[in-house]
Design a protein around this motif. Sequence first.
Motif, PDB file in Angstrom:
ATOM      1  N   LEU A 151     -32.744 -14.918  -6.515  1.00 35.37           N
ATOM      2  CA  LEU A 151     -32.191 -16.216  -7.025  1.00 35.37           C
ATOM      3  C   LEU A 151     -32.750 -16.678  -8.621  1.00 35.37           C
ATOM      4  O   LEU A 151     -34.206 -16.438  -8.499  1.00 35.37           O
ATOM      5  CB  LEU A 151     -32.352 -17.415  -5.926  1.00 35.37           C
ATOM      6  N   ASP A 197     -28.533 -18.739 -12.238  1.00 29.55           N
ATOM      7  CA  ASP A 197     -27.557 -19.041 -11.240  1.00 29.55           C
ATOM      8  C   ASP A 197     -27.331 -20.647 -11.208  1.00 29.55           C
ATOM      9  O   ASP A 197     -26.345 -21.081 -10.939  1.00 29.55           O
ATOM     10  CB  ASP A 197     -28.187 -18.604  -9.862  1.00 29.55           C
ATOM     11  N   VAL A 198     -28.699 -21.577 -11.232  1.00 29.98           N
ATOM     12  CA  VAL A 198     -28.631 -22.872 -11.245  1.00 29.98           C
ATOM     13  C   VAL A 198     -27.699 -23.270 -12.216  1.00 29.98           C
ATOM     14  O   VAL A 198     -26.794 -24.221 -12.159  1.00 29.98           O
ATOM     15  CB  VAL A 198     -29.929 -23.402 -11.166  1.00 29.98           C
ATOM     16  N   ILE A 217     -31.209 -22.055  -3.794  1.00 33.80           N
ATOM     17  CA  ILE A 217     -30.911 -22.530  -5.068  1.00 33.80           C
ATOM     18  C   ILE A 217     -31.235 -23.922  -5.341  1.00 33.80           C
ATOM     19  O   ILE A 217     -31.850 -24.188  -6.230  1.00 33.80           O
ATOM     20  CB  ILE A 217     -29.141 -22.404  -5.312  1.00 33.80           C
TER      21      ILE A 217
END
Length: 605
Positions: free
Chosen positions: A60, A64-65, A544
């Motif tokens: 992660l 991605d955030v 996340i």
Amino acid sequence: MSDVLERYKKADYPLPPHNLSWRLYGAGLENLGRNGKPVRLEMPDIGPGELLARVDAVGLCFSDVKLISQGPKHPRVSGRDLLNDPTVPGHEASLTIVKVGEDLRDRFHVGERYLIQADVFYKGVSMAFGYVQRGALQQFTIIGREIIDGDEGCYLLPVRGSDGYAEVALSEPWACVVAAYRITHREALKPRGTAWFVAADPGYAQKCSLGNVFSDEGAPRRVLLSGLSGALYDQLVAESAKRGFELIDVDAVGGGRSAGDTGGAAGAGCGAGGLEPDRLAGEYGVTQGFDDIVVLGVPAPEFVEQASKHLANGGIFAIIATSPMARRVQIDVGRVHYDGLHFVGTPSGSVADAYKMQRSSQLKDGGSAWIIGAGGPMGQMHAQVSVSGTSGPALVLATDIDDERLSEVEARFGEMASAKGTRMVTLNPKKVDSTEFDNTVAELTGSGKFDDVVVMVPVPALIEQGADFVAGGGVLNIFAGVPRGTMAGLDISAVYLNGTRWVGSSGSRISDLQYTLEQTQKGELSPNHSVAAIGGVNAAAEGIRAVKEGLFPGKIVIFPQLVDLPLIPLPRMAEYLPNVAEKLTPAGMWTKEAEDELLRSHLKL
């Protein structure tokens, strides 16, 4: 090895009928999946030119955030109707081929393992995996022609069966770190590009020489001249006749004045009359920007600020001068990071000398390095690089404003540093005033300066501070993803008088990923040391959220085939999975043995 793990590795078992997928339907974490859970989909079918890949592990990332937070406003998916055409995040992936389309059976086979290069280009268009193409935050993903036959060849890199799933997945973010230390710049004017030569001080410019500043690959397509005369002007005229590039004397064409006509020795006239960069770029159709801007003599700060806005991606701004500028210059450090702008220079009077590589961005062997923001996931990777391998700095100062994160840096890399003979010092700058900090740096380095400063925090004030601590011939590496348009006041005089350089990079190329994988396989790098927490596919949204809030001093790795595994911080592994905890290192770091034990005890085929 147990039978279940052996079968898993070979993909020798019936595929499940469903695929759990974290599809993104809009902006915000509430639009990731449905009701806080992954979407249960039918197992995807593939066409003759496609592959079906099992996602074994996915790291992660804060990228991605950003994608999840911005949704259709994210630059990579701008305008996409995610509600009807959702994407799937996840670009740090370790994959195993579980199904091969009939047109590809001579190239790929079930059970083969691959690492994917996420920055995919197909027919000149960005088709990034985990953005444009649905990524790895799911149990299975389709690999199409864009990846298999992309512009740079196949974006799948084969890995060994003995490589760990987590360490392979984390090779992607590690490649971004590796790429930051492989930055170079052109040592000549860009072939078929557009260059602009400016005499900020016409008297000084007459004493300058061109040198061998032309590439063997060809000359620029066009060169503009402002205020030039004398030997260098004559050299450019001769080179134009020899090499066939268009030479335009802006003063003769437009009646503009030279810099010296209005500003004296300090070059205050740069930016007046015919030298207004905005107007000049417009008049000559320089829509993509100048590939090279060469200034002879000390320019006015205002001219540098205005002209540098017209640098093309990968452009070089060269200053040849012997005196400092009147003040700091506001530089778009976001463009240094994302667009690969370079500011170079020399006091020698030779244009070619300005372009010569002083050194690459590799940390100076035997030198001193300061890592600003070393406690975060990426900062820890840079800290590990600084104490890994057979070369590197003799002194590393790692700073962070979080004591807990700093203690993690010490715990993870202190022994590595000692074994290599590197002195690693950690310091929370919030705990000391500026005078005490300066004294500490002077005591550590002997000069009060560092050969390398790596900035992990996208804060202009910290970039400015870091730049001030770069020694002559040193490198400021702007690694933090500062947005384009982020301005910082930097002393550009140090670039041409002391040979300092400012560099930055975003992402990585296939060559960087391949190099990272090779370094990992040789034991020079250990991506596993970056793991801070693990979880199964259902825990991805929680993961996340943890990345967004910075809850862990390292990377979170999701194992999508383990459905209900909760998000487990490594320091608490013994509470959840004592059998896996026994396989961690004495310092509590992730290992291939811990991963095998996890899969052996939790896989359900």
